[in-house]
Design an enzyme around this catalytic site. Structure first.
Site, short mmCIF file in Angstrom:
data_model
loop_
_atom_site.label_atom_id
_atom_site.label_comp_id
_atom_site.label_asym_id
_atom_site.label_seq_id
_atom_site.Cartn_x
_atom_site.Cartn_y
_atom_site.Cartn_z
N HIS A 153 4.54 0.69 -1.65
CA HIS A 153 3.76 2.09 -2.35
C HIS A 153 3.66 3.22 -1.36
CE1 HIS A 153 2.75 -0.07 -6.04
NE2 HIS A 153 3.16 -1.13 -5.48
N ASP A 361 3.21 11.38 1.20
CA ASP A 361 2.66 10.40 0.27
C ASP A 361 3.91 9.64 -0.35
OD1 ASP A 361 0.90 9.43 -1.57
OD2 ASP A 361 0.20 11.22 -2.31
O1 F6P Z 1 -1.13 3.60 -2.48
C1 F6P Z 1 -1.49 2.94 -1.52
C2 F6P Z 1 -2.84 1.96 -1.65
O2 F6P Z 1 -3.30 1.26 -0.64
C3 F6P Z 1 -2.94 1.05 -2.60
O3 F6P Z 1 -2.31 -0.40 -2.09
C4 F6P Z 1 -4.06 0.85 -2.94
O4 F6P Z 1 -4.51 0.29 -4.37
C5 F6P Z 1 -4.73 2.43 -3.03
O5 F6P Z 1 -4.07 2.83 -1.98
C6 F6P Z 1 -6.27 2.50 -2.70
O6 F6P Z 1 -6.43 2.03 -1.29
P1 F6P Z 1 -7.92 0.93 -1.15
O7 F6P Z 1 -7.32 -0.33 -1.70
O8 F6P Z 1 -7.66 0.63 0.38
O9 F6P Z 1 -8.91 1.33 -1.58
#
Ligand code: F6P
Length: 471
Positions: A153, A361
């Site tokens: 992602h 991003d």
């Molecule tokens: O988009 C990247 C990401 O790490 C996702 O996997 C995740 O849901 C989001 O950002 C939020 O991050 P975290 O799970 O570290 O709060």
């Protein structure tokens, strides 16, 4: 019919799904057989090896707990203090403690051990994101022969940044154990291919190593999207209207400039506020006539670099307030809190400009959601970083270099001055792109490539659900 097994670090919770990932995949699994596997969100000193199943919002979710030490090494350590900054080309913000790698591998092995007994031979496994790069290797070493896909992602790093990551050779070998790797954007495929074609043997430690074999791994871009029609509907929902009403009362005729981001250094928030400061400094006529609202829910706040980003943003917002605020006018509001999708849809709808200016991003779903929520007769303008994956999808946005705050300030001026005809023409092109790259097609195209024919199974499952609800 093959089941789909989605694996990610976080699983959807009981409340409204927060991240774009949860929103997107909830929909996929709601329409097909299978389950979602991941961390429960709980830490315990001696976690059970077996996963617990729970049904949340009609989804089957299997979860395991983690130990506090492993979680620290795997999540705050290797994933978010090494992989995240390196993949976002912020090596200056990486903290390299090589023992975190052991915790990262231990958690991936723990995931594999708990998942393996739940699998059927023809299950199709879809693993998500940088927390779980080694999962296919771990599953294969336990005997899994299933089709396994991996979707990243976040952006894939340049070769030099990759070489700065401890154990990058092993991680790349882990990637070669997947049948399909999906990236957000063409630039990520190019960066990966650059590595795969020019791997330097010297990077794999002192032992002589063979070049990695990616011949059995397909690699392609699958740009993720949102559900723009759903956002269009949401922006007319009672909760959205309530938010619009509340904002109208607060803003009067001022044009709203909106930013919505996790409080993360990759999002370029200080640069964004600085660009806004320049807009106000260079264009007196906008003072008292515009307002910047930055929504920035805290994120990963046990990590020092995130705390520092938060402090920097506090300071720069304070500076802009001190410089331009008057007793009866504030140039900006900065809210460190998360909002549900309906309220956000209201804010998107009202915003004359969305400032989506990450320094780097993967995709950026805020850009998609903003486009979906616009009023076709009076749409706002998207100012978008050329370093977001979304820039490949949305060339009709005002694309800016977020490091160049003069350029972003000028794009803001153009957006605020843009005549209705041009706003409509740009928005129509953006909306067509958002519809083409919607989340359903994203998931289907990934799954179809991973396991041809599985998309039709999804269509069948949808029919069954429909017939059942009619009956
Ligand atoms: O988009 C990247 C990401 O790490 C996702 O996997 C995740 O849901 C989001 O950002 C939020 O991050 P975290 O799970 O570290 O709060």
């Amino acid at each position: 019919m093959s089941r789909i097994v989605i694996v990610s670090n976080r699983t959807p919770g009981k409340g409204p799904a927060a991240g774009g990932l949860a929103v997107a995949l909830k929909k996929v699994l709601g329409e097909r057989e299978g389950f979602w596997f991941g961390w429960s969100g709980k830490l315990t000193d001696s976690p059970e090896q077996k996963a617990r199943f729970e049904d949340i919002d009609g989804l089957h979710i299997a979860q395991i707990d983690l130990s506090p030490d492993d979680h620290r090494a795997y999540y705050s350590g290797f994933s978010n203090s090494i992989l995240w900054p390196s993949f976002h080309l912020r090596l200056d913000l990486a903290t390299i403690e090589s023992h975190w790698y052991e915790g990262y591998r231990r958690v991936n092995a723990q995931f594999a051990k708990a998942l393996m007994p739940l699998l059927k031979p023809d299950d199709v496994i879809w693993v998500h994101d940088y927390h779980l790069i080694p999962l296919a290797s771990e599953l294969r070493s336990l005997g899994a022969k299933n089709r396994i896909g991996f979707y990243l992602h976040i952006p894939f790093p340049t070769v030099d940044a990759l070489y700065a990551i401890p154990h990058h050779g092993e991680l790349m070998r882990d990637l070669s154990r997947y049948d399909l790797i999906g990236f957000q954007a063409n630039r990520d495929v190019a960066a990966f291919t650059d590595f795969a074609e020019h791997q330097a043997p010297s990077t794999f430690g002192t032992r002589p190593t063979e070049a990695l074999d990616f011949s059995k791994t397909e690699v392609a871009a699958f740009p993720i999207g949102s559900d723009p029609e759903a956002f269009a509907r949401l922006s007319n929902s009672p909760a959205a209207k309530k938010m619009i009403h509340r904002m109208h009362r607060a803003l009067g005729e001022q044009a709203l400039i909106l930013g919505v981001d996790r409080l993360d250094y990759s999002k370029g928030l200080p640069q964004r506020v600085e660009a806004y400061e320049k807009l106000l400094a260079n264009n007196q006529r906008f003072r008292r006539n515009v307002h910047l609202l930055q929504v920035a829910p805290p994120s990963r706040d046990t990590i020092k670099e995130y705390q520092e980003t938060s402090d920097t943003l506090d300071a720069i917002c304070g500076r802009v307030m001190g410089r331009f605020a008057e007793p009866d006018w504030a140039p900006l509001t900065y809210v460190k809190r998360a909002y549900g999708q309906p309220s956000l849809a209201g804010l998107y709808r009202l915003a004359r400009v969305a400032l989506v200016t990450p320094l780097r991003d993967g995709m950026n779903l805020v850009a998609h959601e903003y486009v979906g929520a616009q009023d076709p007769e009076n749409p706002g303008v998207l100012v978008l970083s050329r370093f977001a994956g979304a820039a490949e999808i949305f060339p009709e946005a005002l694309l800016v270099n977020p490091f160049d705050t003069d350029e972003t300030a000028e794009a803001l001026r153009m957006a605020l001055d843009m005549p209705l005809d041009e706003r409509k023409a740009r928005w129509q092109a953006l909306m067509a792109a958002a519809e083409t790259h919607n989340v359903d097609d994203w998931a289907l195209s990934f799954l179809e490539r991973l396991s041809p024919g599985i998309g039709e199974a999804g269509a069948g499952a949808r029919d069954v659900i429909y017939m059942a609800s009619v009956a």
